[in-house]
Enzyme design. Structure first.
Site, PDB file in Angstrom:
ATOM      1  N   GLU A 288      -6.746  -9.982   2.253  1.00  0.00           N
ATOM      2  CA  GLU A 288      -7.580  -8.772   2.309  1.00  0.00           C
ATOM      3  C   GLU A 288      -7.158  -7.864   3.467  1.00  0.00           C
ATOM      4  O   GLU A 288      -7.110  -6.637   3.323  1.00  0.00           O
ATOM      5  CB  GLU A 288      -9.053  -9.156   2.453  1.00  0.00           C
ATOM      6  CG  GLU A 288      -9.643  -9.859   1.241  1.00  0.00           C
ATOM      7  CD  GLU A 288      -9.583  -9.020  -0.006  1.00  0.00           C
ATOM      8  OE1 GLU A 288      -9.697  -7.773   0.081  1.00  0.00           O
ATOM      9  OE2 GLU A 288      -9.398  -9.589  -1.099  1.00  0.00           O
ATOM     10  N   HIS A 291      -4.200  -5.656   2.819  1.00  0.00           N
ATOM     11  CA  HIS A 291      -4.476  -4.354   2.186  1.00  0.00           C
ATOM     12  C   HIS A 291      -4.683  -3.273   3.252  1.00  0.00           C
ATOM     13  O   HIS A 291      -4.225  -2.141   3.108  1.00  0.00           O
ATOM     14  CB  HIS A 291      -5.726  -4.449   1.300  1.00  0.00           C
ATOM     15  CG  HIS A 291      -5.505  -5.178   0.018  1.00  0.00           C
ATOM     16  ND1 HIS A 291      -4.532  -4.839  -0.891  1.00  0.00           N
ATOM     17  CD2 HIS A 291      -6.153  -6.246  -0.528  1.00  0.00           C
ATOM     18  CE1 HIS A 291      -4.577  -5.651  -1.932  1.00  0.00           C
ATOM     19  NE2 HIS A 291      -5.554  -6.525  -1.733  1.00  0.00           N
ATOM     20  N   GLU A 367      -1.472  -5.956  -4.808  1.00  0.00           N
ATOM     21  CA  GLU A 367      -1.886  -7.354  -4.698  1.00  0.00           C
ATOM     22  C   GLU A 367      -0.708  -8.250  -4.316  1.00  0.00           C
ATOM     23  O   GLU A 367      -0.845  -9.147  -3.475  1.00  0.00           O
ATOM     24  CB  GLU A 367      -2.511  -7.828  -6.020  1.00  0.00           C
ATOM     25  CG  GLU A 367      -3.848  -7.192  -6.354  1.00  0.00           C
ATOM     26  CD  GLU A 367      -4.896  -7.443  -5.288  1.00  0.00           C
ATOM     27  OE1 GLU A 367      -4.975  -8.585  -4.803  1.00  0.00           O
ATOM     28  OE2 GLU A 367      -5.624  -6.502  -4.942  1.00  0.00           O
TER      29      GLU A 367
END
Length: 427
Positions: A288, A291, A367
């Site tokens: 996460e 990102h 991703e």
């Protein structure tokens, strides 16, 4: 894709090391039920929308809104008031017609496969609360947007776009602090090894972490998640308790003395969920935070705002075309709200489908990049096992038709992500 669900009844050889036959069968049946539900609910939605158009439902509701606002002392010159009444009636209609589908999805499909943790009372209380909160945000924002369009002159589309930009940034900023707690309980992650490790990892990549929360997601569903939010130097991380092996209520036996609603909710648990160990939670967070570090969040905001500006510009070009309004049953008036609905919902529909596909392709790329970032942090092995656990806990089906996957999956299929992590894991 349904054919894949129906015919793939045995664990493929390449999945033999990561998925047992019992979990594979459970996930197959779950996804098959979800697919069936999606087909029928989607078909109903299309039929309902078509009937509304053919039977003149939009002009009927607009005229009804005019009658209601007229009785309250607001004549036709108060278009914004009539627009707000129209919006309230339309969202109320949508909520009522969607309620049976939501009930079936929650208390039949999710219940059958062991995910639902809600009681009927909790569900309705939640639905009413969501409707009220939505209206409290939607109606004032819409009234201001319509007012800006009315007084903005030739360049109203610029002011309208800037207004929606500010609103979206404000909502993102306040959502987790003021809106989400209305529905779920947020508590700070207790002091301990996990919190220290999260803070250390955040510091190592210069992530300006200020707080870490655990949200009581298990009261609603046993699906798991994690996210971060906030702007500039004020970032917060939110972990669902269902993600954490040590904190999930689903891994604990009910204790005496708790309120009846919690007891009833806990009694719904069909089987205990694994959750993730601390090292695996850190690996998921490494993904996460990847990102953020790689600028994916900013890139998505920029793309979204470029698209929003383009849409408002095209709206400004098309809003004067009377034939658009006439096609939807508005021959004598051209209400701004109706124009927004016609152009954004119907005229832009083909464009939105293409844009959605492009964003899906981009999301899958992001991703893979976030996984690679977690790998660089030395989390490949833990992320590998975490992805398998999360897939098992959420009954994700790892076999998919390539066209269906390409069009619908914003995240790469499990096998592709594991293969990308495999080399580093072996090292």
């Amino acid at each position: 894709q349904r054919r894949v669900y129906r015919t793939t009844t045995h664990v493929p050889q390449e999945l033999g090391q990561i998925m047992d036959s019992e979990t594979f069968e459970k996930s197959r049946l779950y996804q098959l039920d979800k697919s069936t539900f999606s087909f029928w609910s989607g078909l109903y939605s299309e039929v309902e929308g078509t009937m509304i158009l053919l039977c003149g439902g939009i002009p009927f509701l607009w005229n009804l809104s005019g009658q209601i606002s007229g009785r309250a002392g607001f004549g036709p010159e108060y278009e914004i008031v009539q627009s707000l009444v129209f919006l309230l009636l339309a969202t109320l209609f949508s909520a009522v017609t969607g309620l049976p589908w939501s009930l079936y999805n929650t208390f039949v499909i999710e219940e059958k496969h062991g995910f639902n943790q809600q009681t009927l009372g909790f569900f309705f209380k939640d639905a009413i609360k969501k409707f009220i909160v939505t209206q409290c945000i939607l109606l004032p924002v819409t009234s201001l947007l319509l007012y800006i369009i009315k007084i903005g002159g030739d360049y109203f589309f610029i002011y309208a776009w800037l207004f929606t930009l500010v609103v979206s940034l404000v909502l993102v900023t306040i959502y987790a602090d003021y809106i989400a707690p209305l529905f779920d309980k947020f508590i700070p992650l207790p002091e301990g090894e996990l919190k220290e490790q999260i803070e250390t990892m955040a510091k190592s990549i210069d992530f300006p972490l200020t707080k870490v929360y655990v949200v009581e997601g298990s009261k609603r569903s046993s699906h798991s998640n994690a996210y971060f939010y906030g702007f500039f130097k004020n970032k917060r991380i939110v972990l669902f308790d269902t993600l954490l092996e040590d904190y999930s209520a689903l891994n604990k036996e009910p204790t005496e003395g708790e309120d009846g609603e919690n007891e009833e909710a806990k009694s719904k648990t069909k089987n205990k969920k694994q959750g993730c160990k601390n090292e695996e939670v850190l690996a998921v967070l490494g993904h996460e935070l990847g990102h953020w570090k790689l600028g994916h969040t900013i890139k998505n905001i920029i793309i979204s705002q470029m698209n929003s500006f383009l849409c408002f510009f095209l709206f400004a070009v098309l809003i004067g075309r009377k034939e658009l309004f006439a096609a939807f049953g508005f021959y004598d008036t051209q209400p701004t709200l109706i124009g927004l609905m016609i152009i954004f919902q119907f005229i832009f529909s083909p464009y939105n489908e293409v844009l959605s596909f492009c964003l899906t392709v981009l999301s899958r790329r992001f991703e893979f990049q976030a996984d690679a970032f977690a790998k660089e942090l030395g989390k490949a092995k833990d992320l590998y096992s975490a992805l398998i656990k999360l897939n098992k806990d959420n009954l994700g089906f790892p076999v998919s038709d390539w066209i269906f996957s390409m069009w619908h999956y914003s995240h790469p299929p499990l096998l592709e992500r594991l293969q990308a992590l495999k080399d580093a894991k072996q090292e």
